[in-house]
Scaffold this active site. Structure first.
Site, mmCIF file in Angstrom:
data_model
loop_
_atom_site.group_PDB
_atom_site.id
_atom_site.type_symbol
_atom_site.label_atom_id
_atom_site.label_comp_id
_atom_site.label_asym_id
_atom_site.label_seq_id
_atom_site.Cartn_x
_atom_site.Cartn_y
_atom_site.Cartn_z
ATOM 1 C CE LYS A 265 23.345 99.138 -3.591
ATOM 2 N NZ LYS A 265 22.495 98.468 -2.590
ATOM 3 C CG ASP A 270 24.966 93.588 -1.943
ATOM 4 O OD1 ASP A 270 25.920 93.251 -1.212
ATOM 5 O OD2 ASP A 270 23.906 94.091 -1.524
ATOM 6 C CE LYS A 277 22.659 91.104 -0.604
ATOM 7 N NZ LYS A 277 21.563 91.585 0.254
ATOM 8 C CG ASP A 288 22.706 95.984 -5.000
ATOM 9 O OD1 ASP A 288 21.611 96.554 -4.881
ATOM 10 O OD2 ASP A 288 23.505 95.839 -4.066
ATOM 11 C CG ASP A 347 23.793 92.579 2.670
ATOM 12 O OD1 ASP A 347 24.122 93.036 1.550
ATOM 13 O OD2 ASP A 347 22.867 91.766 2.828
ATOM 14 C CD GLU A 349 25.686 96.906 -0.654
ATOM 15 O OE1 GLU A 349 25.240 96.401 0.387
ATOM 16 O OE2 GLU A 349 25.035 96.943 -1.717
ATOM 17 N NE ARG A 351 21.992 101.286 4.552
ATOM 18 C CZ ARG A 351 20.983 100.784 5.244
ATOM 19 N NH1 ARG A 351 20.794 101.149 6.501
ATOM 20 N NH2 ARG A 351 20.147 99.929 4.687
#
Ligand code: BES
Ligand code: MN
Ligand code: ZN
Length: 496
Positions: A265, A270, A277, A288, A347, A349, A351
């Site tokens: 990933k 993010d 967030k 991230d 959020d 995201e 996956r």
């Protein structure tokens, strides 16, 4: 930083600091430490008697101008209990000594292994410990402490007969630790200096340097491949997504042999998207992309170590932003595999981008998948910042990977992936939803979502959200990026 091995007896070694380790149980003055004690006229014995040298884990005793030695200083480091001592302990001792001496303005040190310790495994651990300990996060400081650096580390205590094993270990340790530092450097970059495109450029440059094949998929290619899950995350940002593909092929690749797929990933920032967030700690979300950096680090090491099987890294890179075109909670997306996803929370995201990453890796013919991702805050609740959460099927494949983690000295803990958790990602209107229903198990429902795209390919998922970055420094490691999981993945690929 230079690192070399010498067979010169350490009494005659000229260095700013000679480092070795002492155990806390039994008499600390034994073997080579007894020799040092004799040479110094019983000074070490006196330190034991006064309680200054007890061998407690990471206790430091620094002796200046030690009699009988050419070294200017002798640093004795506590190694704890003798029967718990192993390569992992030695890696920490090596790293902690380097940082201890570096902060005191020392530039050159020699690390002496004890009797029985002149092995390949120990040389590797000492090299890994020292090189990862030397990493600092001061890249953007204009007033760098230029007087605090380590020039060279000499490995000593090896005989002529042990020399080649020691050098092999040293070399391997250097390759792996350099790869970790390469990844840590990427993780440390702020998102304005590391967009998906810049990450792709850096990956390509690295691939060229070490002789890996590389291909970067741009937004047009990504669209024509119908990577709808990745695109749905990317659409909220002005920065276009990239998919980084790096390939290592062994010299005599056999058809039908296993091919490892490393999917990482790489969300370069993010914000959470429309499910935004809170501001507190949001700056951390530059890391991230840690899973992607992990896979780039692993590929870099494997390019040098040359395993006998093929390895392909697939790294979907994007920002997760709440722009005017951003996806919204409730939207339904069609992933590359054809599965439909109801986006409950924008959020979740990681996956989504991994879904298409895994599908693409399978399309490229990988037979075994390992993914790494800063996927969930829930893994911190489950395991704190101690263990990586390790998921996988079949169980034997996961166990084999956990053996490698153990050998590499990285703490990972097996997490459940029972079918009950699959129920929690069923959607009313699409095939699956991107968050779990009900309370709890957030790391597991996240893993299950990814598993939906691994389908029947053996798969391991490493949730590194709580371990890829540490807020407190450790005696052997600067605070910030850790480079976790690279050593385990490399060990695993070398053994498969
Ligand atoms: N990147 C985060 C996970 C994360 C959290 C990494 C803290 C490092 C530190 C991920 O994309 C995320 O936001 N996950 C959500 C999932 C939730 C919405 C189901 C989370 O964990 O809160
Ligand atoms: Mn997120
Ligand atoms: Zn994320």
């Amino acid at each position: 930083m230079q690192m070399n091995l010498t067979t010169q007896p350490f009494a005659s070694l000229e260095t700013e600091a000679l480092v070795t380790y002492v155990f806390e149980d039994g008499d600390p003055i034994q073997g080579r430490v007894a020799e040092l004690d004799q040479a110094s006229g019983g000074l070490l014995r006196k330190l034991v008697q006064s309680g200054e040298l007890a061998g407690k884990m990471l206790e430091f005793t620094l002796v200046h101008a030690p009699a009988g030695l050419k070294a200017s200083r002798l640093l004795l480091v506590g190694a704890g209990k003798r029967d718990q001592f192993n390569a992992a302990t030695l890696r920490k001792i090596s790293g902690a000594s380097l940082r201890h001496l570096k902060s005191r303005g020392i530039h050159k040190l020699a690390f002496a292994v004890r009797e029985g310790g002149a092995t390949e495994e120990f040389a590797q651990a000492i090299a890994e410990g020292a090189i990862t300990a030397d990493f600092e996060t001061d890249k953007y400081k204009t007033d760098k402490k230029n007087d605090k650096f380590i020039d060279s580390v000499m490995l000593t205590g090896y005989s002529d007969a042990e020399k080649s094993a020691g050098e092999a270990g040293l070399n391997r340790g250097r390759i792996i630790a350099d790869a970790q530092n390469f990844a840590r450097d990427l993780v440390n970059e702020p998102s304005n200096k590391l967009t998906p495109q810049i990450l792709a450029d850096k990956a390509e440059a690295m691939a060229r340097e070490v002789g890996l094949a590389g291909e970067i998929l741009d937004e047009h290619k990504i669209t024509s491949l119908k990577m709808g899950a990745l695109l749905s995350v990317a659409q909220g940002s002005i920065e276009p997504p990239r998919v980084i593909v790096l390939t290592y092929t062994p010299a005599n690749a056999k058809p039908g042999a296993p091919v490892i797929g490393l999917v990482g990933k790489a969300v370069t920032f993010d914000t959470g998207g429309i499910s935004i967030k809170p501001a507190d700690n949001m700056e951390k979300m530059k890391y991230d992309m840690g899973g992607g950096a992990t896979m780039l680090g692993a590929m870099r090491a494997l390019a040098f170590l040359k395993p006998s099987i093929s390895v392909i890294a697939v790294i979907p890179a994007t920002e997760n932003m709440p722009g005017g075109r951003a996806q919204k909670p409730g939207d339904v997306q069609v992933a590359m595999s054809g599965k439909t996803i109801e986006v409950i929370n924008t959020d979740a995201e990681g996956r989504m981008v991994l879904a298409d990453g895994l599908t693409y890796a399978r399309k490229l013919g990988v037979t075994h998948i390992i993914d790494a991702a800063t996927l969930t805050g829930a893994i911190q609740v489950a395991l704190a910042n101690v263990h990586v959460g390790a998921f996988g099927t079949p169980r034997e494949y996961l166990d084999q990977f956990l053996d490698s983690a153990k050998a590499a000295g990285e703490k990972m803990w097996p997490m459940p992936i029972d079918d009950e958790y699959q129920e929690m990602i069923k959607s009313n209107i699409a095939d699956i939803r991107n968050t779990g229903t009900g309370k709890g198990g957030g790391a597991i429902t996240g893993a299950w979502f990814i598993k939906e795209f691994a389908e029947d390919t053996p798969w391991i998922h490493l949730d590194i959200a709580a371990t890829c970055w540490v807020d407190e420094g450790r005696p052997w490691l600067a605070k910030g990026p850790t480079g976790v999981a690279i050593r385990s993945i490399v060990d695993f690929a070398m053994k498969l």
